[in-house]
Design a protein around this motif. Structure first.
Motif, PDB file in Angstrom:
ATOM      1  N   GLY A 140     -18.053 -16.065  25.516  1.00  0.00           N
ATOM      2  CA  GLY A 140     -18.618 -17.178  26.271  1.00  0.00           C
ATOM      3  C   GLY A 140     -20.098 -17.384  26.021  1.00  0.00           C
ATOM      4  N   LEU A 141     -20.773 -16.358  25.488  1.00  0.00           N
ATOM      5  CA  LEU A 141     -22.197 -16.464  25.194  1.00  0.00           C
ATOM      6  C   LEU A 141     -22.465 -17.294  23.939  1.00  0.00           C
ATOM      7  CD1 LEU A 141     -23.254 -12.745  25.795  1.00  0.00           C
ATOM      8  CD2 LEU A 141     -23.417 -14.664  27.412  1.00  0.00           C
ATOM      9  N   ALA A 142     -21.431 -17.531  23.148  1.00  0.00           N
ATOM     10  CA  ALA A 142     -21.615 -18.243  21.877  1.00  0.00           C
ATOM     11  C   ALA A 142     -22.251 -19.611  22.087  1.00  0.00           C
ATOM     12  CB  ALA A 142     -20.274 -18.379  21.160  1.00  0.00           C
ATOM     13  N   ALA A 143     -21.928 -20.260  23.188  1.00  0.00           N
ATOM     14  CA  ALA A 143     -22.474 -21.595  23.446  1.00  0.00           C
ATOM     15  C   ALA A 143     -23.973 -21.565  23.703  1.00  0.00           C
ATOM     16  CB  ALA A 143     -21.755 -22.226  24.640  1.00  0.00           C
ATOM     17  N   GLN A 144     -24.522 -20.381  24.032  1.00  0.00           N
ATOM     18  CA  GLN A 144     -25.956 -20.250  24.302  1.00  0.00           C
ATOM     19  C   GLN A 144     -26.749 -19.850  23.050  1.00  0.00           C
ATOM     20  OE1 GLN A 144     -26.831 -18.056  28.012  1.00  0.00           O
ATOM     21  NE2 GLN A 144     -24.629 -18.050  28.378  1.00  0.00           N
ATOM     22  N   LEU A 145     -26.067 -19.715  21.923  1.00  0.00           N
ATOM     23  CA  LEU A 145     -26.702 -19.297  20.680  1.00  0.00           C
ATOM     24  C   LEU A 145     -26.874 -20.493  19.742  1.00  0.00           C
ATOM     25  CD1 LEU A 145     -24.714 -15.986  20.173  1.00  0.00           C
ATOM     26  CD2 LEU A 145     -26.982 -16.287  21.187  1.00  0.00           C
TER      27      LEU A 145
END
Length: 217
Positions: free
Chosen positions: A40-45
């Motif tokens: 889910g952190l991928a969208a913040q990268l």
């Protein structure tokens, strides 16, 4: 000893047809979690990356582990090396499609990410370690620490000084090893405990943009 299967379970941010030539960011979750935990952190990268979040190969409670941990969080160095060999072989099978490979690990996943770097320091552009540690490998020749020290790879290490999980001696060793062998960006947080905060992810995004993407432009 049980190791990962040759082809691990992976969540990808892009279909295979859209990955060629993109920088790859590989995520390694913490003990007892799975490949969905960090995905889910991928969208913040940065959107330039293809993100691959990998599942560890050993069952650990409701999730998975990269290698067994004892009650005091100690571990077998041989078990670490078995996992590094297996993950390295998988990475070799996918790296050719990408312009670079960067590793991101949380907790035990940081241990794996830094161990992969120590095995083949020329193979990775940067490493992001979140609330984790580096294995105390002594003088084990499996880890090419001299080559790491010569290359001084870029590493981001974020943690909370009040983290209740990682033992103090592991933190001390990690701090000394990273300072001695890498180009270290170290950021301390408060109120995050053994976790990941929005502020930390903003810093990770900036680090990846500056240290991985900018030099390639």
């Amino acid at each position: 000893m049980v190791a990962m299967s040759e082809i691990p379970t992976v969540l990808w941010s892009r279909p295979e047809s859209e990955r060629a030539g993109t920088p790859l960011l590989v995520m390694f979750h913490g003990y007892g979690a799975d490949e969905a935990d960090l995905f889910g952190l991928a969208a913040q990268l940065p959107g330039e990356f293809t993100v691959a979040s990998v599942r560890a190969g050993q069952q650990a409670g409701p999730g998975y582990a990269w290698f067994p941990l004892r009650n005091d969080l100690s571990y077998s160095l041989d078990a670490v090396k078995v996992t590094v060999n297996t993950v390295d072989a998988w990475l070799e099978s996918v790296r050719g499609a990408h312009s670079s490979v960067t590793l991101l690990g949380f907790s035990q996943g940081m241990c794996l990410a830094t161990s992969l770097l120590r095995r083949r320091p020329d193979a990775y552009t940067a490493v992001v370690g979140l609330s984790g540690f580096v294995v105390d490998a002594g003088a084990d020749p499996y880890f090419d620490d001299a080559a790491v020290q010569a290359a001084r790879p870029e590493i981001f290490w974020g943690r909370d000084q009040a983290d209740p999980v990682i033992p103090a001696e592991s933190v001390e060793y990690t701090n000394a090893w990273l300072r001695d062998h890498t180009t270290l960006t170290k950021v301390l947080y408060t109120g995050m405990w053994h976790g990941i905060s929005a502020q930390e992810m903003a810093h990770v995004r900036e680090f990846l943009s500056m240290k991985v993407l900018t030099p390639a432009r």
